[in-house]
Write a protein that holds these residues in place. Structure first.
Motif, PDB file in Angstrom:
ATOM      1  N   ALA A 211       0.811  -1.212   0.000  1.00  0.00           N
ATOM      2  CA  ALA A 211       0.000   0.000   0.000  1.00  0.00           C
ATOM      3  C   ALA A 211       0.848   1.267   0.000  1.00  0.00           C
ATOM      4  O   ALA A 211       0.543   2.231  -0.714  1.00  0.00           O
ATOM      5  N   ALA A 212       1.909   1.301   0.802  1.00  0.00           N
ATOM      6  CA  ALA A 212       2.742   2.496   0.899  1.00  0.00           C
ATOM      7  C   ALA A 212       3.381   2.836  -0.440  1.00  0.00           C
ATOM      8  O   ALA A 212       3.440   4.007  -0.839  1.00  0.00           O
ATOM      9  N   GLN A 213       3.849   1.822  -1.162  1.00  0.00           N
ATOM     10  CA  GLN A 213       4.457   2.050  -2.466  1.00  0.00           C
ATOM     11  C   GLN A 213       3.411   2.533  -3.477  1.00  0.00           C
ATOM     12  O   GLN A 213       3.673   3.434  -4.272  1.00  0.00           O
ATOM     13  N   ARG A 214       2.235   1.905  -3.434  1.00  0.00           N
ATOM     14  CA  ARG A 214       1.164   2.291  -4.355  1.00  0.00           C
ATOM     15  C   ARG A 214       0.740   3.737  -4.108  1.00  0.00           C
ATOM     16  O   ARG A 214       0.602   4.517  -5.049  1.00  0.00           O
ATOM     17  N   GLN A 215       0.560   4.099  -2.850  1.00  0.00           N
ATOM     18  CA  GLN A 215       0.124   5.456  -2.533  1.00  0.00           C
ATOM     19  C   GLN A 215       1.180   6.482  -2.929  1.00  0.00           C
ATOM     20  O   GLN A 215       0.858   7.549  -3.457  1.00  0.00           O
TER      21      GLN A 215
ATOM     22  N   ARG B 102      -5.771   5.201 -13.881  1.00  0.00           N
ATOM     23  CA  ARG B 102      -4.686   4.396 -13.305  1.00  0.00           C
ATOM     24  C   ARG B 102      -4.921   4.158 -11.815  1.00  0.00           C
ATOM     25  O   ARG B 102      -4.633   3.073 -11.300  1.00  0.00           O
ATOM     26  N   VAL B 103      -5.458   5.161 -11.135  1.00  0.00           N
ATOM     27  CA  VAL B 103      -5.803   4.992  -9.717  1.00  0.00           C
ATOM     28  C   VAL B 103      -6.834   3.875  -9.573  1.00  0.00           C
ATOM     29  O   VAL B 103      -6.675   2.967  -8.745  1.00  0.00           O
ATOM     30  N   ALA B 104      -7.902   3.940 -10.365  1.00  0.00           N
ATOM     31  CA  ALA B 104      -8.946   2.920 -10.295  1.00  0.00           C
ATOM     32  C   ALA B 104      -8.382   1.534 -10.568  1.00  0.00           C
ATOM     33  O   ALA B 104      -8.678   0.572  -9.850  1.00  0.00           O
ATOM     34  N   GLU B 105      -7.554   1.428 -11.607  1.00  0.00           N
ATOM     35  CA  GLU B 105      -6.988   0.129 -11.981  1.00  0.00           C
ATOM     36  C   GLU B 105      -6.123  -0.448 -10.873  1.00  0.00           C
ATOM     37  O   GLU B 105      -6.119  -1.664 -10.652  1.00  0.00           O
ATOM     38  N   ARG B 106      -5.377   0.402 -10.182  1.00  0.00           N
ATOM     39  CA  ARG B 106      -4.509  -0.085  -9.105  1.00  0.00           C
ATOM     40  C   ARG B 106      -5.310  -0.676  -7.951  1.00  0.00           C
ATOM     41  O   ARG B 106      -4.780  -1.426  -7.144  1.00  0.00           O
TER      42      ARG B 106
ATOM     43  N   VAL C 102     -14.300   5.484 -13.077  1.00  0.00           N
ATOM     44  CA  VAL C 102     -14.189   6.605 -12.144  1.00  0.00           C
ATOM     45  C   VAL C 102     -15.000   7.761 -12.699  1.00  0.00           C
ATOM     46  O   VAL C 102     -15.066   7.964 -13.917  1.00  0.00           O
ATOM     47  N   SER C 103     -15.644   8.505 -11.812  1.00  0.00           N
ATOM     48  CA  SER C 103     -16.492   9.624 -12.220  1.00  0.00           C
ATOM     49  C   SER C 103     -16.347  10.784 -11.248  1.00  0.00           C
ATOM     50  O   SER C 103     -16.075  10.585 -10.059  1.00  0.00           O
ATOM     51  N   VAL C 104     -16.545  11.992 -11.766  1.00  0.00           N
ATOM     52  CA  VAL C 104     -16.630  13.198 -10.940  1.00  0.00           C
ATOM     53  C   VAL C 104     -17.979  13.834 -11.233  1.00  0.00           C
ATOM     54  O   VAL C 104     -18.331  14.054 -12.397  1.00  0.00           O
ATOM     55  N   LEU C 105     -18.742  14.110 -10.167  1.00  0.00           N
ATOM     56  CA  LEU C 105     -20.089  14.628 -10.337  1.00  0.00           C
ATOM     57  C   LEU C 105     -20.328  15.834  -9.440  1.00  0.00           C
ATOM     58  O   LEU C 105     -19.755  15.935  -8.357  1.00  0.00           O
TER      59      LEU C 105
ATOM     60  N   ILE D 119     -10.057   1.374   1.529  1.00  0.00           N
ATOM     61  CA  ILE D 119     -10.895   2.575   1.498  1.00  0.00           C
ATOM     62  C   ILE D 119     -10.140   3.765   2.083  1.00  0.00           C
ATOM     63  O   ILE D 119     -10.176   4.879   1.537  1.00  0.00           O
ATOM     64  N   ASN D 120      -9.437   3.534   3.194  1.00  0.00           N
ATOM     65  CA  ASN D 120      -8.665   4.608   3.819  1.00  0.00           C
ATOM     66  C   ASN D 120      -7.575   5.116   2.871  1.00  0.00           C
ATOM     67  O   ASN D 120      -7.355   6.325   2.755  1.00  0.00           O
ATOM     68  N   GLU D 121      -6.900   4.183   2.210  1.00  0.00           N
ATOM     69  CA  GLU D 121      -5.836   4.559   1.278  1.00  0.00           C
ATOM     70  C   GLU D 121      -6.405   5.315   0.080  1.00  0.00           C
ATOM     71  O   GLU D 121      -5.874   6.368  -0.318  1.00  0.00           O
ATOM     72  N   LEU D 122      -7.494   4.801  -0.484  1.00  0.00           N
ATOM     73  CA  LEU D 122      -8.114   5.442  -1.630  1.00  0.00           C
ATOM     74  C   LEU D 122      -8.676   6.812  -1.251  1.00  0.00           C
ATOM     75  O   LEU D 122      -8.697   7.744  -2.072  1.00  0.00           O
ATOM     76  N   SER D 123      -9.115   6.953  -0.017  1.00  0.00           N
ATOM     77  CA  SER D 123      -9.634   8.228   0.461  1.00  0.00           C
ATOM     78  C   SER D 123      -8.559   9.307   0.420  1.00  0.00           C
ATOM     79  O   SER D 123      -8.806  10.443  -0.035  1.00  0.00           O
TER      80      SER D 123
END
Length: 238
Positions: free
Chosen positions: A3-7, A29-33, A39-42, A150-154
């Motif tokens: 996780a640390a490397q990905r983030q 790329r974030v979603a794929e990882r 992914v969407s922005v609304l 979830i915490n990391e993606l947040s």
């Protein structure tokens, strides 16, 4: 990848974003990882809104999914939205083949999510510096994200939203720089019209048209018409 490397890697990529197109490429790329596909922005729907489509600023969701969602007027019956209006916490759901679900989705919504392989979704409510409310939404076919994921993606999403909001405010500032007449000349230029032709359309002299064009070039920090049109399209001014 831990996780640390990905983030760290994704954080570095997000920091280099300069345009909306670059933003969406990075967010994919974030979603794929995280094993997600969309992914969407609304913008935030109001309680009286009937359609979801007008609220998408950026999305990779299938267009047909959005059309079917709106044709069934599902926005008013979506059980996730009330939760988002009452809490700043991310909302996550899963839709299983055996009928299990985290939210009480109407049957047609449940079937629609399964039809398009959107078996897991996650929405982050976010607020910009000018107090505008937005949602970042992720969808995919993987099992439910763990709390650690979830915490990391947040954290990654918060950084991504900061970059997106900077780009959004810069676009708004650029749009406000140009006068209505300058935008009008710019739109006709983007359609391949010459100064003489634009002058005939707008009942202006070609000298006046060129003056509007030069003003727009200076305001958007460009060097010629070609760069101006390209930048205006990128900024979604035309």
């Amino acid at each position: 990848m831990i996780a640390a490397q990905r983030q760290s890697l994704l954080s570095s990529e997000i920091s280099s974003i300069e345009t909306r197109s670059g933003f969406m490429e990075c967010m994919m790329r974030v979603a794929e990882r995280f094993g997600l596909q969309h992914v969407s922005v609304l913008t935030t729907p109001s309680p009286d809104d009937e359609f979801l489509a007008p609220h998408f600023l950026e999305t990779t969701l299938p267009a047909q999914y959005i059309r079917e969602f709106d044709s069934n007027r599902l926005l008013r019956y979506c059980p996730v939205l009330p939760q988002l209006s009452r809490s700043v916490m991310p909302q996550c759901w899963t839709v299983d083949d055996d009928g299990a679900c985290d939210f009480d989705f109407p049957p047609v919504m449940f079937d629609l999510l399964r039809k398009y392989g959107l078996k897991m979704g996650l929405v982050f409510p976010l607020t910009s510096v000018d107090s505008s409310r937005y949602y970042f939404r992720y969808d995919g076919s993987r099992p439910r994200l763990t709390q650690a994921e979830i915490n990391e993606l947040s954290m990654i999403t918060l950084q991504a939203f900061d970059m997106f909001d900077r780009i959004r405010r810069a676009e708004k500032a650029c749009a406000n720089l140009l006068s209505a007449r300058e935008l009008e000349v710019l739109r006709w230029t983007a359609q391949g019209k010459t100064s003489v032709e634009i002058g005939q359309i707008l009942s202006l002299s070609d000298h006046t048209v060129n003056a509007y064009m030069m003003n727009a070039i200076k305001k958007l920090d460009c060097v010629n018409r070609t760069q101006l049109v390209a930048k205006a399209i990128r900024l979604k001014l035309i």
